[in-house]
Design a protein around this motif. Structure first.
Motif, PDB file in Angstrom:
ATOM      1  N   SER A 228      43.828  39.054  40.636  1.00  0.00           N
ATOM      2  CA  SER A 228      42.841  40.254  40.390  1.00  0.00           C
ATOM      3  C   SER A 228      41.509  39.684  40.080  1.00  0.00           C
ATOM      4  O   SER A 228      40.425  40.027  40.318  1.00  0.00           O
ATOM      5  N   ASN A 231      39.575  38.365  43.069  1.00  0.00           N
ATOM      6  CA  ASN A 231      38.756  39.083  43.781  1.00  0.00           C
ATOM      7  C   ASN A 231      37.473  39.445  43.176  1.00  0.00           C
ATOM      8  O   ASN A 231      36.851  39.691  43.979  1.00  0.00           O
ATOM      9  N   ASP A 232      37.603  39.603  41.898  1.00  0.00           N
ATOM     10  CA  ASP A 232      36.256  40.028  41.375  1.00  0.00           C
ATOM     11  C   ASP A 232      35.273  38.715  41.225  1.00  0.00           C
ATOM     12  O   ASP A 232      34.262  38.842  41.503  1.00  0.00           O
ATOM     13  N   SER A 235      33.966  37.697  44.818  1.00  0.00           N
ATOM     14  CA  SER A 235      33.426  38.838  45.532  1.00  0.00           C
ATOM     15  C   SER A 235      32.082  38.505  46.245  1.00  0.00           C
ATOM     16  O   SER A 235      31.650  39.258  47.217  1.00  0.00           O
ATOM     17  N   PRO A 242      38.454  39.905  50.439  1.00  0.00           N
ATOM     18  CA  PRO A 242      39.308  40.457  49.330  1.00  0.00           C
ATOM     19  C   PRO A 242      40.833  40.347  49.932  1.00  0.00           C
ATOM     20  O   PRO A 242      41.078  40.489  51.016  1.00  0.00           O
TER      21      PRO A 242
END
Length: 390
Positions: A228, A231-232, A235, A242
């Motif tokens: 998680s 992905n951030d 980005s 993603p």
């Protein structure tokens, strides 16, 4: 040795089905054996990567595999694939609408290389693509880029390894380099420079910060937290696509066997996970002994290595800090604190001498600065190319 036998025409055969995928993988393994310093990977893992029923990448992607044949002999292979999530990304981040991909590129000679690339390009055109980027085999999260520097030493875990002449063949087919990825070599036995030690001590005095090892007993949740953050954190990076929930779950399962708690860190701020760093012992040491096969004796080498991977190299494939903290003093503190703890454990517990950090985008100024500050040096270079199709 590079074949120059072009006396007869090359035919390109589209490949599908279980037997076709096995031919495709085994041909790649045969080519790999010819490349100096290459390390055979597990055949079962390679088959899974190109199997739509087992690789969740195919939940948002479609692909066509090709094999080149001359005089009844298989002389090359390539994949053409389209990642639907990559099509949705902003063009300035590397992909975007109309961008197809090629990967798993192997060829016996330049004519075969050209024929394979033509086949991949034609398939992508038929699918409505107007641009081809590669080599990326197949997801950007698997093996991106062509090795163009660093063939003189063996690859570490999850790193591609290609002969030097592939660069000339791809560029000779009209492809131009659009991005370079670096890996950095680090002497683990050397202490970090004083500036890094001061940053680490400063971070340790901050009561809001906790840097801890991952908890393998709770690995599913830990992996979800890490991915998680990934992905951030990534980005806005070039080439970012993603990870889907299915890919996150699958990746967590695949990574668990190579996870040693003390080599993988999560950084928390006020109890919230905000950064991570993954480090894997280099399983290629064991794979070289097993020949990339579990049977008859490969499982023993892998099991022995997994229990106590002493004196092996280490690789840092992924790290990230949540975007809200990037480009801040806190981000550098977290990065150096995690690196420092992992270095200490690798050197003391596993007697490791060297580590490899990467891939790192050539224009990722933050990561390049970190790599430079800890006195690591570029030891491999991977190139990603593009060509317009219309």
């Amino acid at each position: 040795m590079v074949s120059t036998n072009t006396d007869s025409a090359v035919s390109i055969e589209p490949i599908d089905g279980k037997k076709g995928r096995a031919r495709f993988v085994d041909l790649g393994r045969a080519f790999s054996k010819r490349v100096e310093n290459s390390v055979p990977q597990l055949r079962s893992e390679q088959l899974e990567l190109v199997n739509p029923e087992k690789n969740p990448f195919f939940g948002h992607a479609r692909a066509q595999l090709f094999i080149a044949i001359r005089n009844g002999r298989e002389v090359g292979r390539i994949s053409a694939h389209i990642d639907e999530l990559a099509l949705e990304m902003p063009p300035e981040q590397g992909f975007g609408p109309g961008t197809g991909l090629f990967g798993y590129f192997d060829a016996e000679d330049q004519d075969t290389a050209r024929s394979l690339l033509d086949a991949a390009q034609n398939w992508l055109r038929e699918q409505g693509m107007d641009r081809c980027v590669g080599p990326i085999s197949m997801s950007i999260w698997e093996e991106p880029g062509l090795l163009v520097k660093g063939q003189d030493h063996a690859p570490v875990i999850m790193m591609g390894h290609h002969p030097a002449h592939y660069q000339d063949w791809i560029e000779g087919a009209g492809y131009g380099r659009i991005k370079t990825l670096f890996t950095y070599d680090l002497d683990i036995q050397k202490q970090f420079p004083p500036i890094v030690q001061r940053i680490v001590k400063s971070g340790a005095r901050n009561e809001r910060i906790t840097v801890r090892s991952v908890r393998k007993k709770d690995w599913d949740n830990e992996a979800a937290k890490i991915l998680s953050i990934l992905n951030d954190a990534w980005s806005d990076n070039w080439g970012f696509v993603p990870l889907t929930p299915e890919e996150i779950a699958h990746t967590g399962v695949k990574l668990k066997p190579v996870i040693h708690e003390e080599l993988n860190m999560i950084a928390e701020l006020d109890g919230k996970p905000v950064a991570f760093m993954l480090t894997f012992p280099d399983v290629n040491y064991a794979l070289a002994k097993s020949g990339g096969k579990l049977f008859p004796t490969g499982w023993w080498h892998l099991l022995k290595w997994a229990r106590n991977p002493l004196n092996c190299d280490m690789r840092v494939p992924l790290m990230g800090v949540l975007k809200e903290h990037q480009n801040s003093r806190l981000a550098s503190q977290l990065a150096f604190m995690m690196i420092s703890q992992i270095r200490d454990k690798a050197a003391a517990t596993y007697q490791s001498n060297r580590g490899e950090i990467g891939w790192i985008l050539e224009d990722n100024q933050g990561m390049v600065a970190i790599a430079d500050t800890i006195n690591s040096k570029i030891n491999r270079e991977y190139a990603i190319y593009e060509r317009q199709l219309r």
